[in-house]
Scaffold this motif. Structure first.
Motif, PDB file in Angstrom:
ATOM      1  N   TYR A 286      24.711   1.267 -11.612  1.00  0.00           N
ATOM      2  CA  TYR A 286      24.700  -0.188 -11.818  1.00  0.00           C
ATOM      3  C   TYR A 286      23.443  -0.701 -12.518  1.00  0.00           C
ATOM      4  O   TYR A 286      23.270  -1.917 -12.653  1.00  0.00           O
ATOM      5  N   ALA A 287      22.575   0.202 -12.964  1.00  0.00           N
ATOM      6  CA  ALA A 287      21.279  -0.192 -13.547  1.00  0.00           C
ATOM      7  C   ALA A 287      20.498  -1.076 -12.571  1.00  0.00           C
ATOM      8  O   ALA A 287      19.825  -2.036 -12.984  1.00  0.00           O
ATOM      9  N   LEU A 288      20.573  -0.750 -11.283  1.00  0.00           N
ATOM     10  CA  LEU A 288      19.921  -1.550 -10.242  1.00  0.00           C
ATOM     11  C   LEU A 288      18.414  -1.336 -10.276  1.00  0.00           C
ATOM     12  O   LEU A 288      17.930  -0.214 -10.127  1.00  0.00           O
ATOM     13  N   LYS A 289      17.671  -2.435 -10.432  1.00  0.00           N
ATOM     14  CA  LYS A 289      16.217  -2.377 -10.508  1.00  0.00           C
ATOM     15  C   LYS A 289      15.529  -2.943  -9.272  1.00  0.00           C
ATOM     16  O   LYS A 289      14.333  -2.725  -9.086  1.00  0.00           O
ATOM     17  N   TYR A 290      16.282  -3.703  -8.459  1.00  0.00           N
ATOM     18  CA  TYR A 290      15.672  -4.415  -7.340  1.00  0.00           C
ATOM     19  C   TYR A 290      16.385  -4.090  -6.042  1.00  0.00           C
ATOM     20  O   TYR A 290      17.539  -3.658  -6.042  1.00  0.00           O
ATOM     21  N   GLN A 291      15.701  -4.333  -4.918  1.00  0.00           N
ATOM     22  CA  GLN A 291      16.363  -4.152  -3.626  1.00  0.00           C
ATOM     23  C   GLN A 291      17.444  -5.213  -3.439  1.00  0.00           C
ATOM     24  O   GLN A 291      17.289  -6.351  -3.871  1.00  0.00           O
ATOM     25  N   LEU A 292      18.527  -4.817  -2.807  1.00  0.00           N
ATOM     26  CA  LEU A 292      19.643  -5.731  -2.574  1.00  0.00           C
ATOM     27  C   LEU A 292      19.349  -6.563  -1.324  1.00  0.00           C
ATOM     28  O   LEU A 292      19.910  -6.354  -0.247  1.00  0.00           O
ATOM     29  N   LEU A 293      18.453  -7.515  -1.501  1.00  0.00           N
ATOM     30  CA  LEU A 293      18.058  -8.422  -0.415  1.00  0.00           C
ATOM     31  C   LEU A 293      17.984  -9.827  -0.979  1.00  0.00           C
ATOM     32  O   LEU A 293      17.251 -10.073  -1.948  1.00  0.00           O
TER      33      LEU A 293
END
Length: 341
Positions: A286-293
């Protein structure tokens, strides 16, 4: 003689503090000397400097024009826009305003943006918020000399969601009060590794390492560790991850991130307290760069002051697009408003 009429955003502070802002180039010893010599009066009477000001109070400063200009600049002279605010004014970034009235703002901070400066060269949500008010005309440049609107609660750079800010002094003070006494309830949404089935309240102690800006969760009090309490409610799971609604009971540095990690359920995407292998999968997928918060909801207490307009109201920040994409992509069947516990 210079006359200052105390505005609503200047009220509530001590006279010497206000004089220090107007005479910003003067040492406070000079201000106190002028008070002793009766060169400064409050409502026509001798002042001590410790008087608490109210709106409409008249402060008379008996100084020569040259002395006033030396310590405060020429009366009525246009103030130069500070460099950080000039940069914020020119930026293409547009704030997501969830709520606004004459006293407060509630903003939806994107992940990746600082709430407040960490270094002098930084641009944070605070500067963008002030630039927004200047552009709207709700704030005049000259007013920044004695009052600077400010965000009241901070989120980590890589956490998104609700941040409150005081537009007026009363709004700033009263937001700070309800945050300090914890009468405003704060709820977060997060996705953690592993399956959680039951609602739970977890407690412990948080010890911060100032050198590394990381924290440890302890079961017992030790040294400077501070007590913490976190409550969570599982909303949905797919057999591998779980969406949690988290009630932040105490508000310590990295509390939710470290506390959940200490239970074996780190937040997806968390580079400090997360699972590197799981984070790598989500980064590639997902090209996730940040914490899911995400700071999702705030429930305000009953108030009859500057917060009366949000008294007993609930404010919600929509989830970031990337968050909802992962919810759908991972088969976490849940929609806001459903099964919130």
């Amino acid at each position: 003689m210079q006359k200052i009429t105390v505005s609503s955003n200047e009220a509530g502070q001590r006279l010497d503090k206000l004089l220090g802002k107007y005479l910003s180039n003067a040492p406070m010893s000079f201000v106190y000397k002028m008070l002793r010599k009766k060169n400064i009066k409050l409502n026509g009477k001798k002042a001590q400097g410790n008087e608490k000001l109210t709106k409409g109070d008249q402060v008379e400063v008996f100084l020569s024009d040259d002395t006033w200009q030396k310590f405060a600049g020429a009366p009525g002279a246009e103030k130069q826009l500070p460099a950080d605010l000039a940069r914020a004014m020119e930026s293409s970034i547009r704030l997501s305003v969830i709520y606004e009235d004459p006293d407060i703002l509630i903003l939806n901070k994107p992940a990746g943006m600082l709430s407040q400066k960490a270094a002098p060269s930084d641009l944070s949500l605070n500067e963008y918020m002030i630039a927004y008010l200047l552009k709207k005309g709700d704030l005049k440049l000259a007013e920044l000399a004695t009052f600077r609107p400010s965000v009241c609660n901070r989120l980590d750079r890589n956490t998104s969601g609700l941040v409150t800010a005081g537009k007026s002094l009363a709004g700033l003070q009263q937001l700070s009060e309800i945050l300090r006494d914890r009468t405003v309830k704060k709820y977060y949404l997060t996705i953690v590794d592993g399956v959680i089935k039951d609602r739970q309240k977890i407690e412990g102690y948080l010890l911060k390492n100032e050198m590394t800006n990381q924290v440890k969760i302890l079961k017992e009090a030790k040294g400077e560790a501070k007590p913490i309490a976190t409550e969570y409610i599982p909303l949905a799971d797919n057999g591998q991850q779980t969406i949690l609604k988290v009630h932040l009971i105490t508000g310590r540095t990295h509390q939710i991130r470290a506390h959940l990690s200490s239970t074996g359920h780190p937040i997806i995407g968390d580079s400090k307290y997360g699972n590197p292998k799981v984070n790598s999968i989500f980064r590639k997928k997902y090209a996730l760069k940040y914490q899911l918060l995400h700071a999702w909801k705030m429930q305000f207490p009953k108030r009859e002051d500057a917060l009366a307009k949000v008294s007993e109201k609930e404010v919600t920040a929509p989830l970031p697009e990337g968050f909802t994409t992962i919810i759908k992509g991972e088969g976490l069947e849940w929609e806001p408003g459903i099964q919130e516990g």
